[in-house]
Design an enzyme around this catalytic site. Sequence first.
Site, PDB file in Angstrom:
ATOM      1  N   CYS A  74       0.805  -1.223   0.000  1.00  0.00           N
ATOM      2  CA  CYS A  74       0.000   0.000   0.000  1.00  0.00           C
ATOM      3  C   CYS A  74       0.834   1.266   0.000  1.00  0.00           C
ATOM      4  O   CYS A  74       0.292   2.365  -0.076  1.00  0.00           O
ATOM      5  CB  CYS A  74      -0.912   0.011   1.233  1.00  0.00           C
ATOM      6  SG  CYS A  74      -0.003   0.052   2.801  1.00  0.00           S
ATOM      7  N   GLU A 112      -7.070  -6.027   0.823  1.00  0.00           N
ATOM      8  CA  GLU A 112      -7.000  -4.915   1.783  1.00  0.00           C
ATOM      9  C   GLU A 112      -5.972  -3.901   1.311  1.00  0.00           C
ATOM     10  O   GLU A 112      -4.954  -4.262   0.711  1.00  0.00           O
ATOM     11  CB  GLU A 112      -6.614  -5.463   3.167  1.00  0.00           C
ATOM     12  CG  GLU A 112      -6.443  -4.415   4.257  1.00  0.00           C
ATOM     13  CD  GLU A 112      -4.993  -4.031   4.501  1.00  0.00           C
ATOM     14  OE1 GLU A 112      -4.750  -3.236   5.409  1.00  0.00           O
ATOM     15  OE2 GLU A 112      -4.102  -4.512   3.754  1.00  0.00           O
ATOM     16  N   ARG A 156      -7.647   2.536  13.215  1.00  0.00           N
ATOM     17  CA  ARG A 156      -6.917   2.089  12.030  1.00  0.00           C
ATOM     18  C   ARG A 156      -7.913   1.918  10.889  1.00  0.00           C
ATOM     19  O   ARG A 156      -8.640   0.924  10.820  1.00  0.00           O
ATOM     20  CB  ARG A 156      -6.207   0.765  12.316  1.00  0.00           C
ATOM     21  CG  ARG A 156      -5.306   0.262  11.187  1.00  0.00           C
ATOM     22  CD  ARG A 156      -4.737  -1.105  11.544  1.00  0.00           C
ATOM     23  NE  ARG A 156      -3.692  -1.507  10.622  1.00  0.00           N
ATOM     24  CZ  ARG A 156      -2.414  -1.163  10.710  1.00  0.00           C
ATOM     25  NH1 ARG A 156      -2.002  -0.399  11.713  1.00  0.00           N
ATOM     26  NH2 ARG A 156      -1.520  -1.580   9.837  1.00  0.00           N
ATOM     27  N   ARG A 158      -8.893   1.119   7.155  1.00  0.00           N
ATOM     28  CA  ARG A 158      -8.386   0.398   6.001  1.00  0.00           C
ATOM     29  C   ARG A 158      -9.531   0.097   5.036  1.00  0.00           C
ATOM     30  O   ARG A 158     -10.684  -0.041   5.437  1.00  0.00           O
ATOM     31  CB  ARG A 158      -7.703  -0.913   6.414  1.00  0.00           C
ATOM     32  CG  ARG A 158      -6.359  -0.723   7.125  1.00  0.00           C
ATOM     33  CD  ARG A 158      -5.337  -0.100   6.197  1.00  0.00           C
ATOM     34  NE  ARG A 158      -4.013   0.027   6.796  1.00  0.00           N
ATOM     35  CZ  ARG A 158      -3.578   1.089   7.448  1.00  0.00           C
ATOM     36  NH1 ARG A 158      -4.399   2.137   7.610  1.00  0.00           N
ATOM     37  NH2 ARG A 158      -2.354   1.141   7.928  1.00  0.00           N
TER      38      ARG A 158
END
Length: 404
Positions: A74, A112, A156, A158
């Site tokens: 990512c 993800e 967090r 995502r």
Amino acid sequence: MKFFDMFAGIGGFRSGLEAIGGFECVGYCEIDKYAKQAYEAMYDTGGELYFEDARKIIPEQLPHIDLITGGFPCQSFSIAGQRKGFEDTRGTLFFEIARIASVKRPKYLFLENVPGLLSHNKGRTFKTILSSLDQLGYDVVWQVLNSKNFGVPQSRKRLYLIGFHREKCAGQVLSFTQTNSKTTVQRYPGKEGDRIYSSEGTSITLTSNAGGFGGRTGLYSIEELGLPINVNTKDGYQIAYPGDSIDTAYLGQNSRRGRVGNQVAHTLTTSQTQAYYFIDMNPDPKMTEIARCITARHASDISNRKGEHSAVFIEDYNLTDDEEHPLVVFVDKEKKIHIGRIRKLTPRECWRLQGFTDEQFDKVLATGMSDSQLYKQAGNAVTVNVISEIGKIIKQVNENSKAE
């Protein structure tokens, strides 16, 4: 359901799926030698295929798979990075997933990435990904989810994507509208050891310093919804497993027996004389009830980015001061004065904040991995709890398709 774990890291996808049952890993791919070291310490990989470089995988050599999982790199899409996207070789690794899917045609894809992928290059990058998957026969649903809503006190965010092969199964909308970001909810006040917290929200960790569960921190109405407990003892952490019988108070009345819920809380500890908070390790620090996003840079201590790294602020009005553990005075946004000490989150705590168990952490620690790598691997991982919840959707869709 057999799955292939691409860009496996330390196995957040694997831990999350194996926790709910019905999933079997047949192979994994990971180029980072330390992540591979951790992965093979945590899981029984005997008989599974291993690939170091995703670009060298020959799809025809893979066994039958129903699912491909992957937190594809990512850095190319992150707001914190330069956002080169597909111009960066790491960004092009998405197409390795597509290349394998075009041959193996698994029923499901479970991917993800960072939320920045949605807006990168004004949305063109994400459009390219969706178009590529559409050409391969996949309908795709996606949602940005925050780990703090899934049982770990870490903020967090995502992006999670599920691809359903339209010729093999019907898809399902990925929608979590009932998530809960609360911390502790006190139902009945009282002195420490008597007060009762609701099982709604994120639990604190209980200690056994007073000779029993919750003796110094408060009790939970475990029979209400089924609360997980992780206990800190002088010998280390003791987990109360599902079905274990413990003493607890019920609605503020007499002590009675209760049962432990089906999951485990992985949070920080409290004690009789200290209250714990998260506090930023960067300019203009703020005190928070939920940790900032754990990053691969957590070992670097002080950060130059605001609101990036969390430390632990230990409220302590014992005014003894020394060079190693100096006292700190902190004024919060409500103008309240806090006196205490600041310490760094430990690697173990970072792994807990990602949903991994102490048993898994200890297996990796036993390999001799350094603290800096333990921090890095936690920061690069996917949160186990979130994977489990999405995995339940895939599992249900698969059961429905079999019935049909």
